[in-house]
Scaffold this active site. Sequence first.
Site, PDB file in Angstrom:
ATOM      1  N   LYS A 108       0.939  -1.061   0.027  1.00 58.37           N
ATOM      2  CA  LYS A 108      -0.199   0.144  -0.104  1.00 58.37           C
ATOM      3  C   LYS A 108       0.980   1.117   0.000  1.00 58.37           C
ATOM      4  O   LYS A 108       1.572   1.422   1.010  1.00 58.37           O
ATOM      5  CB  LYS A 108      -0.772   0.041   1.247  1.00 58.37           C
ATOM      6  CG  LYS A 108      -1.723   1.366   1.278  1.00 58.37           C
ATOM      7  CD  LYS A 108      -2.552   1.519   2.551  1.00 58.37           C
ATOM      8  CE  LYS A 108      -3.028   3.051   2.518  1.00 58.37           C
ATOM      9  NZ  LYS A 108      -3.543   3.102   3.857  1.00 58.37           N
ATOM     10  N   GLY A 196     -10.803   8.216   6.570  1.00 56.23           N
ATOM     11  CA  GLY A 196     -11.787   8.960   6.505  1.00 56.23           C
ATOM     12  C   GLY A 196     -13.147   8.273   7.014  1.00 56.23           C
ATOM     13  O   GLY A 196     -14.026   9.072   7.445  1.00 56.23           O
ATOM     14  N   ALA A 217      -9.038   1.910   9.509  1.00 55.89           N
ATOM     15  CA  ALA A 217      -8.402   1.394  10.834  1.00 55.89           C
ATOM     16  C   ALA A 217      -9.144   1.922  12.018  1.00 55.89           C
ATOM     17  O   ALA A 217      -9.937   1.314  13.011  1.00 55.89           O
ATOM     18  CB  ALA A 217      -7.115   1.648  10.755  1.00 55.89           C
TER      19      ALA A 217
END
Lengths: 268, 78
Positions: A108, A196, A217
């Site tokens: 990522k 977000g 997360a």
Amino acid sequence: MTTASTEAASTRTDALVIDGVEFGSRLIMGTGGAPSLDGLGAALLASGTELTTVAMRRYSPTETGSLFQLLVDHGIRVLPNTAGCFTAKDAVMTAELAREALETDWVKLEVIADEHTLLPDAVELVDATEKLVDRGFKVFAYTNDDPVLALRLENLGATAVMPLGAPIGTGLGILNPHNIELIVSRASVPVVLDAGIGTASDAALAMELGCDAVLLATAVTRAQNPVQMGEAFKHAVIAGRLAKQAGRIPRREHALASSAMEGRAEFL
Amino acid sequence: MNIKLNGADHTLSDDASVTTLVSHITGRVVDSSGQAADGRKIGVAVARNSEVVPRSQWAATALAEGDELEIVTAVQGG
């Protein structure tokens, strides 16, 4: 004969496929913000996630327990990130270390501009994507909610594009749903809504907008009850996906009666 | 010899290789292929003077006085 129940079951088994790997869950979890490894493990299990991000940091002999081992033990595939990198150079080095440490070429890619906004630096992101693709990495590019940039990253060879809903850790939800829809409509690689997300309805909305998966997360790890919130997100992602596939009704200006007007009883 | 490990001073025997260092730091026995002998994932990577050392090269990579080593692993994040 297709029954309602088998139809529903087949909808639920539509797998997320990334780089030829199938996932039963469309919820990708991050691990940041959890106060303990035990609590994190329980929340991850409740969320049903099959793919989870980790950061790469200096090894500390005093650290108790191994996050990597926890994920391996739970059968959760690991997706290392380049969190904390401000330049393409740092991101490439971090990705190389992650590939060695965790034996995966998935990464990522996070290249942030500054610590205040944590927003991706588009120029460095493009540069890093190009370099990592060249080196054989499968790049999951964390990007702004910019349809032009998302397409650019895909054309450079990104395996998935991950537009943000709102800045990392804000829980503000999806600030620009129209842009997310636009990114989805033009992408031919998986689109993962990343960052977000504040609560379950945000994740459902991401799926309704057509995203292939959601990554979050903080919304779970810092919830008052992380295990319960993990479970909430599991259902939200499934619900959003089903709703997207089912096809929502068009929005209308005025009311539309759902009961027929004919055949009403008459009263004096 | 004296090296820097993760930014701090560290003393090792003069014949130390990357494998010696990784074993010492993690407390695990590491075989010649760079895997933990206990069969579980070791989950660390090593950079020597800002170059990644592939685990297959750990045993063959001798350390030298003044080397700067980074050993990293997966932690919570993202």
